[in-house]
Write a protein that holds these residues in place. Structure first.
Motif, mmCIF file in Angstrom:
data_model
loop_
_atom_site.group_PDB
_atom_site.id
_atom_site.type_symbol
_atom_site.label_atom_id
_atom_site.label_comp_id
_atom_site.label_asym_id
_atom_site.label_seq_id
_atom_site.Cartn_x
_atom_site.Cartn_y
_atom_site.Cartn_z
ATOM 1 N N ILE A 246 0.859 -1.191 0.000
ATOM 2 C CA ILE A 246 0.000 0.000 0.000
ATOM 3 C C ILE A 246 0.897 1.243 0.000
ATOM 4 O O ILE A 246 1.762 1.389 0.859
ATOM 5 N N THR A 247 0.699 2.097 -0.997
ATOM 6 C CA THR A 247 1.470 3.341 -1.071
ATOM 7 C C THR A 247 1.034 4.267 0.059
ATOM 8 O O THR A 247 -0.162 4.470 0.286
ATOM 9 N N MET A 248 2.009 4.819 0.787
ATOM 10 C CA MET A 248 1.653 5.698 1.899
ATOM 11 C C MET A 248 2.470 6.981 1.823
ATOM 12 O O MET A 248 3.562 7.016 1.254
ATOM 13 N N GLU A 249 1.895 8.018 2.408
ATOM 14 C CA GLU A 249 2.556 9.312 2.443
ATOM 15 C C GLU A 249 2.547 9.820 3.885
ATOM 16 O O GLU A 249 1.490 9.992 4.489
ATOM 17 N N ALA A 250 3.748 10.004 4.451
ATOM 18 C CA ALA A 250 3.838 10.472 5.838
ATOM 19 C C ALA A 250 3.323 11.897 5.947
ATOM 20 O O ALA A 250 3.614 12.744 5.097
ATOM 21 N N GLN A 251 2.525 12.157 6.971
ATOM 22 C CA GLN A 251 2.033 13.500 7.228
ATOM 23 C C GLN A 251 1.797 13.649 8.730
ATOM 24 O O GLN A 251 0.979 12.933 9.312
ATOM 25 N N GLY A 252 2.513 14.578 9.347
ATOM 26 C CA GLY A 252 2.384 14.764 10.783
ATOM 27 C C GLY A 252 2.775 13.505 11.538
ATOM 28 O O GLY A 252 3.831 12.924 11.291
ATOM 29 N N SER A 253 1.899 13.055 12.393
ATOM 30 C CA SER A 253 2.174 11.850 13.176
ATOM 31 C C SER A 253 1.505 10.614 12.595
ATOM 32 O O SER A 253 1.393 9.585 13.271
ATOM 33 N N GLY A 254 1.063 10.716 11.332
ATOM 34 C CA GLY A 254 0.383 9.583 10.717
ATOM 35 C C GLY A 254 0.719 9.437 9.247
ATOM 36 O O GLY A 254 1.737 9.947 8.771
ATOM 37 N N PHE A 255 -0.168 8.743 8.507
ATOM 38 C CA PHE A 255 0.067 8.435 7.099
ATOM 39 C C PHE A 255 -1.224 8.612 6.307
ATOM 40 O O PHE A 255 -2.318 8.358 6.810
ATOM 41 N N ILE A 256 -1.067 9.047 5.055
ATOM 42 C CA ILE A 256 -2.192 9.096 4.121
ATOM 43 C C ILE A 256 -2.057 7.920 3.174
ATOM 44 O O ILE A 256 -0.985 7.704 2.590
ATOM 45 N N ILE A 257 -3.131 7.143 3.025
ATOM 46 C CA ILE A 257 -3.098 5.993 2.120
ATOM 47 C C ILE A 257 -4.323 6.022 1.209
ATOM 48 O O ILE A 257 -5.377 6.533 1.600
ATOM 49 N N PRO A 258 -4.215 5.485 -0.017
ATOM 50 C CA PRO A 258 -5.395 5.367 -0.883
ATOM 51 C C PRO A 258 -6.275 4.235 -0.365
ATOM 52 O O PRO A 258 -5.808 3.101 -0.203
ATOM 53 N N LEU A 259 -7.539 4.533 -0.115
ATOM 54 C CA LEU A 259 -8.410 3.539 0.502
ATOM 55 C C LEU A 259 -9.865 3.904 0.248
ATOM 56 O O LEU A 259 -10.265 5.044 0.440
ATOM 57 N N ASN A 260 -10.642 2.923 -0.214
ATOM 58 C CA ASN A 260 -12.072 3.137 -0.378
ATOM 59 C C ASN A 260 -12.793 2.937 0.947
ATOM 60 O O ASN A 260 -12.340 2.171 1.808
ATOM 61 N N LYS A 261 -13.925 3.599 1.088
ATOM 62 C CA LYS A 261 -14.698 3.531 2.336
ATOM 63 C C LYS A 261 -15.018 2.085 2.713
ATOM 64 O O LYS A 261 -14.936 1.697 3.885
ATOM 65 N N GLU A 262 -15.353 1.268 1.703
ATOM 66 C CA GLU A 262 -15.750 -0.110 1.959
ATOM 67 C C GLU A 262 -14.599 -0.966 2.490
ATOM 68 O O GLU A 262 -14.817 -2.016 3.101
ATOM 69 N N GLU A 263 -13.361 -0.506 2.252
ATOM 70 C CA GLU A 263 -12.191 -1.276 2.669
ATOM 71 C C GLU A 263 -11.733 -0.955 4.092
ATOM 72 O O GLU A 263 -10.892 -1.651 4.651
ATOM 73 N N VAL A 264 -12.296 0.098 4.685
ATOM 74 C CA VAL A 264 -11.838 0.566 5.996
ATOM 75 C C VAL A 264 -12.007 -0.483 7.105
ATOM 76 O O VAL A 264 -11.037 -0.770 7.833
ATOM 77 N N PRO A 265 -13.192 -1.100 7.276
ATOM 78 C CA PRO A 265 -13.353 -2.056 8.387
ATOM 79 C C PRO A 265 -12.361 -3.213 8.347
ATOM 80 O O PRO A 265 -11.780 -3.572 9.383
ATOM 81 N N ALA A 266 -12.153 -3.788 7.163
ATOM 82 C CA ALA A 266 -11.241 -4.932 7.053
ATOM 83 C C ALA A 266 -9.805 -4.529 7.357
ATOM 84 O O ALA A 266 -9.063 -5.269 8.017
ATOM 85 N N LEU A 267 -9.403 -3.319 6.888
ATOM 86 C CA LEU A 267 -8.035 -2.869 7.150
ATOM 87 C C LEU A 267 -7.820 -2.611 8.640
ATOM 88 O O LEU A 267 -6.790 -2.995 9.207
ATOM 89 N N VAL A 268 -8.788 -1.972 9.273
ATOM 90 C CA VAL A 268 -8.681 -1.705 10.710
ATOM 91 C C VAL A 268 -8.575 -3.011 11.494
ATOM 92 O O VAL A 268 -7.731 -3.153 12.398
ATOM 93 N N ALA A 269 -9.418 -3.984 11.145
ATOM 94 C CA ALA A 269 -9.392 -5.279 11.836
ATOM 95 C C ALA A 269 -8.043 -5.967 11.665
ATOM 96 O O ALA A 269 -7.491 -6.555 12.610
ATOM 97 N N GLU A 270 -7.473 -5.869 10.451
ATOM 98 C CA GLU A 270 -6.180 -6.507 10.185
ATOM 99 C C GLU A 270 -5.052 -5.813 10.942
ATOM 100 O O GLU A 270 -4.138 -6.468 11.450
ATOM 101 N N MET A 271 -5.112 -4.467 11.020
ATOM 102 C CA MET A 271 -4.081 -3.741 11.757
ATOM 103 C C MET A 271 -4.130 -4.094 13.246
ATOM 104 O O MET A 271 -3.086 -4.310 13.884
#
Length: 307
Positions: A246-271
Motif C-alpha cells: 500500500i502506497t503511503m505518504e507520511a504526514q504529521g504523526s500519521g500516514f495518508i493511504i489510498p483507501l475506499n470507504k468499503e475497505e476501511v473495516p477490514a483494514l482496521v481489523a487486520e491492523m
C-alpha cells in the motif's frame, strides 16, 4: 451520445529560436466532454491554443479537426471551432440581440431560429434586447458564449473564461458549458488557473509542464478516496503497509493511504490483529491542487492569465 474524437493533437512541437516551447504533444479531445488544460506559468498552454486555432504554425506535428489536418483545410476546419478568450469584446452601444445578428452575418446559414435557440440556451431571453453596456460581466460572458456557439461548432476553446466572475457567475457559466457539451456533443477545451473550478467543470484534465504533457486523467480518477491514519509504533505501521504493498505518504504523526470507504473495516481489523493500536482514521481527499503540485513537482500555479 456516442463519444468520438473531434480534435487530435498529434506529435505537436513548437520551437522558437533555440527553445522548444511544445515538445511532442499528443492529445485527443472527445465529443460531449470538457477537458481542462493545466500547467504552471510558461508551460506552453497559450502556445498550444494558438496552434489549435491556426494563429501559430507548429514546427512539427499536426492538428486534426474531425479527421482533417488544419494545415490543409484551414477555413473548413475553423468553421467548426468556437473560441472565447477571457472577456469577449462586444459592441456595447448595441443590444445583445443586434450583436448576435451582426456576428451571424459573418457566417453562412445562421437563421433567426438559431439565434433565438442560443439565446434561450444561455438564458438571456429577458435582457437580450437591452444594450450590452447595461450587462453585468456574467451576462457579457453568456453573450460571448452564445456568439461562440452560434454557428454550431464541434469544438469550443475557452482561455480563462471565468476571469472576473463572482462565484454565482462562475457556477452559472459552468452549468451552461456542461449543457452545451452534453446536448450538442461539443468537445470543450478549457485553459484556466482556477484549479477548484476546473475540478468542478471538467470531465478530464490534462497537465502540461515545460511543453510536455505530463498527465491525462478522468476527473473521477482524480477523486480517488484517501484516508489519514494515526496508529502506535510507526515503524511497525510502515512495515505493515509495505508488506501489503500500500502506497503511503507520511504526514504529521500519521500516514495518508489510498483507501475506499468499503475497505476501511477490514483494514482496521487486520491492523489490530497485527498488534497495532489505531488512534484515528479519517477521510483525507486530495484536491486537484494537491495532485497538480505533485505532478509538476511544485510548479507555480499561475496568478494571472496562463501563458
Amino acid at each position: 451520445m456516442e463519444q468520438k474524437t473531434i480534435v487530435r493533437l498529434q506529435n505537436l512541437s513548437k520551437v522558437i529560436g533555440t527553445k522548444k516551447i511544445i515538445d511532442d504533444l499528443t492529445l485527443d479531445l472527445y465529443s460531449g466532454q470538457i477537458t481542462g488544460f493545466l500547467g504552471p506559468n510558461g508551460a506552453g498552454k497559450t502556445t498550444t491554443i494558438r496552434m489549435m486555432t491556426g494563429l501559430m504554425k507548429p514546427t512539427s506535428g499536426e492538428v486534426f479537426i474531425e479527421g482533417k489536418p488544419l494545415s490543409e483545410d484551414f477555413e473548413g476546419s475553423m468553421s467548426k471551432v468556437g473560441v472565447i478568450v477571457e472577456n469577449p469584446e462586444m459592441y456595447k452601444f448595441m443590444s445583445g440581440y443586434k450583436n448576435l445578428v451582426h456576428f451571424a452575418r459573418m457566417n453562412k446559414n445562421i437563421t433567426k431560429e438559431r439565434i433565438d435557440e442560443v439565446i434561450a440556451q444561455v438564458g438571456l431571453q429577458k435582457r437580450i434586447h437591452e444594450k450590452v453596456s447595461t450587462y453585468s460581466l456574467g451576462m457579457r460572458q453568456r453573450l460571448g458564449l452564445a456568439q461562440a456557439i452560434l454557428h454550431k461548432p464541434k469544438f469550443l476553446i475557452l482561455d480563462e473564461p471565468t476571469n472576473g466572475l463572482d462565484p454565482a457567475g462562475i457556477r452559472e457559466f459552468r452549468t451552461y458549458l456542461k449543457k452545451i457539451a452534453v446536448e450538442d456533443g461539443v468537445a470543450i477545451f478549457v485553459s484556466s488557473h482556477l484549479l477548484a473550478e476546473i475540478e468542478l467543470m471538467c470531465d478530464r484534465i490534462a497537465v502540461i509542464q515545460n511543453g510536455k504533457l505530463l498527465s491525462i486523467q478522468e476527473v473521477n480518477e482524480q477523486q480517488k478516496s484517501y484516508y489519514y491514519i494515526e496508529a502506535s509504533e510507526l515503524e511497525k505501521v510502515v512495515d505493515f503497509f509495505k508488506h501489503k504493498e500500500i502506497t503511503m505518504e507520511a504526514q504529521g504523526s500519521g500516514f495518508i493511504i489510498p483507501l475506499n470507504k468499503e475497505e476501511v473495516p477490514a483494514l482496521v481489523a487486520e491492523m489490530i490483529a497485527n498488534g497495532l493500536q489505531i488512534y484515528s482514521i479519517t477521510p483525507n481527499r486530495k484536491t486537484l491542487e494537491d495532485q497538480f503540485l505533485e505532478i509538476t513537482g511544485g510548479g507555480q500555479i499561475a496568478e494571472s492569465r496562463a501563458k
